[in-house]
Design a protein around this motif. Structure first.
Motif, PDB file in Angstrom:
ATOM      1  N   ALA A 218      42.899   6.799  -7.163  1.00  0.00           N
ATOM      2  CA  ALA A 218      44.121   7.126  -7.896  1.00  0.00           C
ATOM      3  C   ALA A 218      45.337   6.785  -7.049  1.00  0.00           C
ATOM      4  O   ALA A 218      45.427   7.181  -5.882  1.00  0.00           O
ATOM      5  N   ILE A 219      46.259   6.044  -7.620  1.00  0.00           N
ATOM      6  CA  ILE A 219      47.469   5.636  -6.908  1.00  0.00           C
ATOM      7  C   ILE A 219      48.514   6.744  -7.023  1.00  0.00           C
ATOM      8  O   ILE A 219      48.906   7.132  -8.126  1.00  0.00           O
ATOM      9  N   ASP A 220      48.969   7.242  -5.875  1.00  0.00           N
ATOM     10  CA  ASP A 220      49.911   8.370  -5.867  1.00  0.00           C
ATOM     11  C   ASP A 220      51.367   7.941  -5.709  1.00  0.00           C
ATOM     12  O   ASP A 220      52.224   8.344  -6.493  1.00  0.00           O
ATOM     13  N   SER A 221      51.674   7.145  -4.683  1.00  0.00           N
ATOM     14  CA  SER A 221      53.076   6.794  -4.428  1.00  0.00           C
ATOM     15  C   SER A 221      53.155   5.608  -3.474  1.00  0.00           C
ATOM     16  O   SER A 221      52.170   5.243  -2.819  1.00  0.00           O
ATOM     17  N   PHE A 222      54.356   5.024  -3.404  1.00  0.00           N
ATOM     18  CA  PHE A 222      54.611   3.863  -2.551  1.00  0.00           C
ATOM     19  C   PHE A 222      55.841   4.110  -1.693  1.00  0.00           C
ATOM     20  O   PHE A 222      56.747   4.847  -2.076  1.00  0.00           O
ATOM     21  N   LEU A 223      55.865   3.460  -0.542  1.00  0.00           N
ATOM     22  CA  LEU A 223      57.039   3.505   0.326  1.00  0.00           C
ATOM     23  C   LEU A 223      57.099   2.214   1.129  1.00  0.00           C
ATOM     24  O   LEU A 223      56.110   1.827   1.766  1.00  0.00           O
ATOM     25  N   CYS A 338      45.679   6.340   2.815  1.00  0.00           N
ATOM     26  CA  CYS A 338      46.935   5.610   2.991  1.00  0.00           C
ATOM     27  C   CYS A 338      46.625   4.145   3.241  1.00  0.00           C
ATOM     28  O   CYS A 338      45.845   3.810   4.144  1.00  0.00           O
ATOM     29  N   ALA A 339      47.215   3.263   2.435  1.00  0.00           N
ATOM     30  CA  ALA A 339      47.115   1.823   2.634  1.00  0.00           C
ATOM     31  C   ALA A 339      48.427   1.324   3.216  1.00  0.00           C
ATOM     32  O   ALA A 339      49.504   1.853   2.895  1.00  0.00           O
ATOM     33  N   MET A 340      48.330   0.307   4.060  1.00  0.00           N
ATOM     34  CA  MET A 340      49.532  -0.199   4.732  1.00  0.00           C
ATOM     35  C   MET A 340      49.350  -1.683   5.029  1.00  0.00           C
ATOM     36  O   MET A 340      48.287  -2.100   5.495  1.00  0.00           O
ATOM     37  N   SER A 341      50.382  -2.456   4.764  1.00  0.00           N
ATOM     38  CA  SER A 341      50.313  -3.882   5.053  1.00  0.00           C
ATOM     39  C   SER A 341      51.664  -4.367   5.533  1.00  0.00           C
ATOM     40  O   SER A 341      52.711  -3.904   5.051  1.00  0.00           O
ATOM     41  N   PHE A 342      51.642  -5.309   6.479  1.00  0.00           N
ATOM     42  CA  PHE A 342      52.866  -5.805   7.104  1.00  0.00           C
ATOM     43  C   PHE A 342      53.140  -7.251   6.692  1.00  0.00           C
ATOM     44  O   PHE A 342      52.231  -8.024   6.442  1.00  0.00           O
ATOM     45  N   GLY A 343      54.435  -7.608   6.664  1.00  0.00           N
ATOM     46  CA  GLY A 343      54.811  -8.971   6.341  1.00  0.00           C
ATOM     47  C   GLY A 343      56.252  -9.235   6.726  1.00  0.00           C
ATOM     48  O   GLY A 343      56.877  -8.451   7.447  1.00  0.00           O
ATOM     49  N   PRO A 344      56.778 -10.378   6.238  1.00  0.00           N
ATOM     50  CA  PRO A 344      58.153 -10.764   6.600  1.00  0.00           C
ATOM     51  C   PRO A 344      59.130  -9.630   6.356  1.00  0.00           C
ATOM     52  O   PRO A 344      59.024  -8.877   5.397  1.00  0.00           O
ATOM     53  N   GLY A 345      60.052  -9.518   7.290  1.00  0.00           N
ATOM     54  CA  GLY A 345      61.063  -8.462   7.174  1.00  0.00           C
ATOM     55  C   GLY A 345      61.537  -7.898   8.498  1.00  0.00           C
ATOM     56  O   GLY A 345      62.708  -7.730   8.663  1.00  0.00           O
ATOM     57  N   VAL A 346      60.658  -7.508   9.437  1.00  0.00           N
ATOM     58  CA  VAL A 346      59.272  -7.117   9.235  1.00  0.00           C
ATOM     59  C   VAL A 346      59.262  -5.826   8.423  1.00  0.00           C
ATOM     60  O   VAL A 346      60.012  -4.895   8.718  1.00  0.00           O
ATOM     61  N   THR A 347      58.413  -5.795   7.404  1.00  0.00           N
ATOM     62  CA  THR A 347      58.341  -4.643   6.519  1.00  0.00           C
ATOM     63  C   THR A 347      56.904  -4.152   6.407  1.00  0.00           C
ATOM     64  O   THR A 347      55.978  -4.964   6.333  1.00  0.00           O
ATOM     65  N   ALA A 348      56.739  -2.847   6.412  1.00  0.00           N
ATOM     66  CA  ALA A 348      55.462  -2.219   6.111  1.00  0.00           C
ATOM     67  C   ALA A 348      55.518  -1.700   4.681  1.00  0.00           C
ATOM     68  O   ALA A 348      56.366  -0.871   4.362  1.00  0.00           O
ATOM     69  N   GLU A 349      54.640  -2.228   3.841  1.00  0.00           N
ATOM     70  CA  GLU A 349      54.499  -1.703   2.479  1.00  0.00           C
ATOM     71  C   GLU A 349      53.356  -0.709   2.511  1.00  0.00           C
ATOM     72  O   GLU A 349      52.249  -1.029   2.948  1.00  0.00           O
ATOM     73  N   MET A 351      51.081   2.701   0.672  1.00  0.00           N
ATOM     74  CA  MET A 351      50.660   3.323  -0.585  1.00  0.00           C
ATOM     75  C   MET A 351      49.767   4.516  -0.277  1.00  0.00           C
ATOM     76  O   MET A 351      48.800   4.406   0.476  1.00  0.00           O
ATOM     77  N   LEU A 352      50.107   5.668  -0.826  1.00  0.00           N
ATOM     78  CA  LEU A 352      49.218   6.822  -0.755  1.00  0.00           C
ATOM     79  C   LEU A 352      48.317   6.843  -1.983  1.00  0.00           C
ATOM     80  O   LEU A 352      48.736   6.503  -3.105  1.00  0.00           O
ATOM     81  N   PHE A 353      47.058   7.227  -1.791  1.00  0.00           N
ATOM     82  CA  PHE A 353      46.105   7.293  -2.889  1.00  0.00           C
ATOM     83  C   PHE A 353      45.102   8.409  -2.604  1.00  0.00           C
ATOM     84  O   PHE A 353      45.059   8.960  -1.499  1.00  0.00           O
TER      85      PHE A 353
END
Length: 356
Positions: A218-223, A338-349, A351-353
């Motif tokens: 279940a997907i709870d939230s994003f940051l 908690c899912a987490m992925s890094f990319g240009p920005g540098v930004t961490a996207e 997701m809590l589930f």
């Protein structure tokens, strides 16, 4: 309020394990001596055992590199146009493999209302979205969205889009695909930092089905967490000789330094001990080490991520979905993740589930 759930995830890679051949090939681009010895040492420390590619190495008696597509010829690496021709040839095949493994029933196929595709390693039109519709025999009225050139964190953004679709349309069924042919963009260079970054990357594809039924994750939230003053550390540019990546060796250091101060934001105020399942994008061994230290995680917290890194390498946007597939297979009802992925920005996207 309706909650979106990741019902199941299927993954696929091409048949050719190229990690060792690519390491040996890359060595030939470096001058003999200290630089080549350092490269070999860093390759051994990568924690990667296997990486898969559409590129099929051909055995040569003289042990020089040759591939069946004759793509990477010393002194004559391919143009961007040639690389895109190869992407259009091989991407649909890999997509088909992942879709077949997702094993949608006829009823599920009829129920798919939206298709979302992420890729930063190739493009053509009509594109992968149309290939998916044709391969599965989906309704021609399916709504299609392409998320391009966002890099490794694109999968989290695709899940975010699916989350909002299901919340606004509870009967929606969203098919998400993340497909990358990272080995399509090897560059001929003597820059050891650039060659080491190439040796992280591999090809892979993940497909998942998302809907409102309470099963799966279940997907709870994003940051999204942008790390200040790091915009030049990860870049991805289209050039005449393919897509040109810059992945600075400073990335793990900056993640470790800057993520530490926002760890409670990432967990939305929860204690680290309350998070049972971690699905961190394995951007490399040092990236995982940096996250582990910054977040003060238990020693085995990143076991799923380290396993995927060792077995497949970094497949850009598809990689975190490979990790989530392993998480989904072992998650117990009620566990928080908690899912987490890094990319240009540098930004961490992030997701809590939780497991349903």
């Amino acid at each position: 309020m309706t909650t979106a759930h990741i019902h199941r995830i299927a993954t696929a890679v091409p048949p050719n394990d190229v990690h060792r051949p690519f390491v040996e090939f890359a060595e030939t681009m470096l001058p003999e001596g200290t630089t080549r010895s350092l490269f070999r040492r860093m390759a051994r420390m990568s924690a990667i055992e296997h990486r898969y590619s559409f590129v099929e190495p051909v055995e040569n008696g003289d042990k020089t590199w040759r591939d069946r597509e004759e793509l990477y010829v010393a002194g004559a690496f391919p143009t961007t146009a040639r690389r895109m021709e190869v992407f259009e040839k091989f991407a649909p095949r890999l997509a088909g493999n992942a879709l077949d493994r997702l094993a949608l029933s006829e009823e599920e196929r009829r129920g798919v209302t939206h298709v979302i595709v992420t890729s930063c390693t190739g493009l053509y039109a009509p594109g992968l979205d149309f290939d998916i519709v044709r391969h599965l025999g989906l309704s021609t009225s399916v709504e299609r969205t392409m998320i391009g050139f966002m890099g490794c964190y694109a999968a989290i953004n695709a899940l975010k889009a699916a989350h909002y679709i299901v919340r606004s349309e509870p009967r929606a069924k969203v098919l998400v695909m993340n497909l990358e042919l990272c080995t399509l963009h090897l560059q001929e260079t003597e820059d050891i930092e650039q060659l080491l970054s190439f040796l992280l990357f591999a090809d892979g594809c993940a497909a998942c089905l998302i809907g409102a039924e309470p099963q799966g994750l279940a997907i709870d939230s994003f940051l999204a967490v942008n790390l200040p003053q790091t915009s030049g550390l990860i870049t991805w540019k289209i050039r005449d000789g393919g897509f040109d990546m810059h992945l600075s060796g400073q990335v793990p250091t900056e993640i470790k330094r800057r993520l530490k101060g926002v760890s409670r934001e990432v967990t939305r105020g929860r204690e680290i001990a309350d998070v049972n399942l971690w699905a961190v994008h394995p951007g490399g061994r040092t990236v995982l080490d940096a996250v582990e230290h910054a977040m003060e995680l238990p020693e085995d917290a990143l076991r799923f991520s380290r396993s995927v890194l060792g077995r497949f390498g970094n497949m850009s946007s598809a990689t975190v979905m490979f990790v989530l597939a392993d998480v989904l297979a072992q998650a117990q009802s009620g566990q928080l993740g908690c899912a987490m992925s890094f990319g240009p920005g540098v930004t961490a996207e992030t997701m809590l589930f939780h497991a349903s």
